[in-house]
Design a protein around this motif. Structure first.
Motif, PDB file in Angstrom:
ATOM      1  N   LYS A   1      14.721   1.412   9.855  1.00 37.90           N
ATOM      2  CA  LYS A   1      14.188   2.282  10.899  1.00 37.90           C
ATOM      3  C   LYS A   1      14.395   1.604  12.244  1.00 37.90           C
ATOM      4  O   LYS A   1      14.064   0.428  12.401  1.00 37.90           O
ATOM      5  CB  LYS A   1      12.697   2.521  10.695  1.00 37.90           C
ATOM      6  CG  LYS A   1      12.380   3.544   9.657  1.00 37.90           C
ATOM      7  CD  LYS A   1      10.898   3.841   9.701  1.00 37.90           C
ATOM      8  CE  LYS A   1      10.582   4.996   8.790  1.00 37.90           C
ATOM      9  NZ  LYS A   1       9.155   5.328   8.837  1.00 37.90           N
ATOM     10  N   PRO A   2      14.941   2.338  13.201  1.00 37.96           N
ATOM     11  CA  PRO A   2      15.084   1.724  14.528  1.00 37.96           C
ATOM     12  C   PRO A   2      13.697   1.527  15.145  1.00 37.96           C
ATOM     13  O   PRO A   2      12.826   2.376  15.010  1.00 37.96           O
ATOM     14  CB  PRO A   2      15.899   2.745  15.317  1.00 37.96           C
ATOM     15  CG  PRO A   2      15.702   4.035  14.604  1.00 37.96           C
ATOM     16  CD  PRO A   2      15.434   3.697  13.156  1.00 37.96           C
ATOM     17  N   THR A   3      13.507   0.409  15.778  1.00 37.27           N
ATOM     18  CA  THR A   3      12.226   0.175  16.436  1.00 37.27           C
ATOM     19  C   THR A   3      12.329   0.691  17.863  1.00 37.27           C
ATOM     20  O   THR A   3      13.318   0.470  18.551  1.00 37.27           O
ATOM     21  CB  THR A   3      11.868  -1.324  16.459  1.00 37.27           C
ATOM     22  OG1 THR A   3      12.913  -2.036  17.111  1.00 37.27           O
ATOM     23  CG2 THR A   3      11.684  -1.865  15.042  1.00 37.27           C
ATOM     24  N   THR A   4      11.326   1.393  18.260  1.00 37.97           N
ATOM     25  CA  THR A   4      11.305   1.918  19.626  1.00 37.97           C
ATOM     26  C   THR A   4      10.210   1.203  20.399  1.00 37.97           C
ATOM     27  O   THR A   4       9.163   0.874  19.855  1.00 37.97           O
ATOM     28  CB  THR A   4      11.043   3.433  19.655  1.00 37.97           C
ATOM     29  OG1 THR A   4       9.825   3.698  18.958  1.00 37.97           O
ATOM     30  CG2 THR A   4      12.178   4.199  19.008  1.00 37.97           C
TER      31      THR A   4
END
Length: 115
Positions: A28-31
């Motif tokens: 999951k991309p971290t935002t």
């Protein structure tokens, strides 16, 4: 084939030499939250207190009591944070206040800085 190898193949675990297939996992991309900016009003000796109250009500959505209290903080301490916003909103608020003050011929200063 041995029952053990069949079991491993059924699970998707291919141990054949040279076979690079495997299970892909997605990360999951971290935002990150965008940085916030403090908008501040600076005191001066010429802008009427009533005008500062009007600015706080009009551009920062304060009721009269809140605006009066914050105007007194600006007056006594020399400056006060009047809101914390994203960069674009803070930049817009500063420009609106500065333009409004200039149109009414007041030297009121409004600035922003990264929180």
């Amino acid at each position: 084939m041995s029952p053990r190898l069949l079991h491993r193949l059924a699970k998707g675990d291919d141990t054949t030499p040279g076979n690079d297939s495997g299970v892909l996992t997605e990360t999951k991309p971290t935002t990150q939250r965008p940085p916030l900016y403090k908008v501040m009003l600076l005191n001066d000796d010429y802008t009427p207190m009533e005008f500062v109250v009007h600015v706080l009500e009009r551009f920062f959505g304060m009721n009269h009591a809140q605006a009066l209290d914050l105007m007194l903080t600006v007056h006594k301490k020399g400056l006060a944070v009047v809101g914390v916003f994203s960069f674009e909103v803070a930049e817009t608020k500063v420009a609106q206040v500065m333009d409004f003050a200039r149109r009414h011929q007041h030297p009121l200063q409004c600035t922003m800085e990264k929180e």
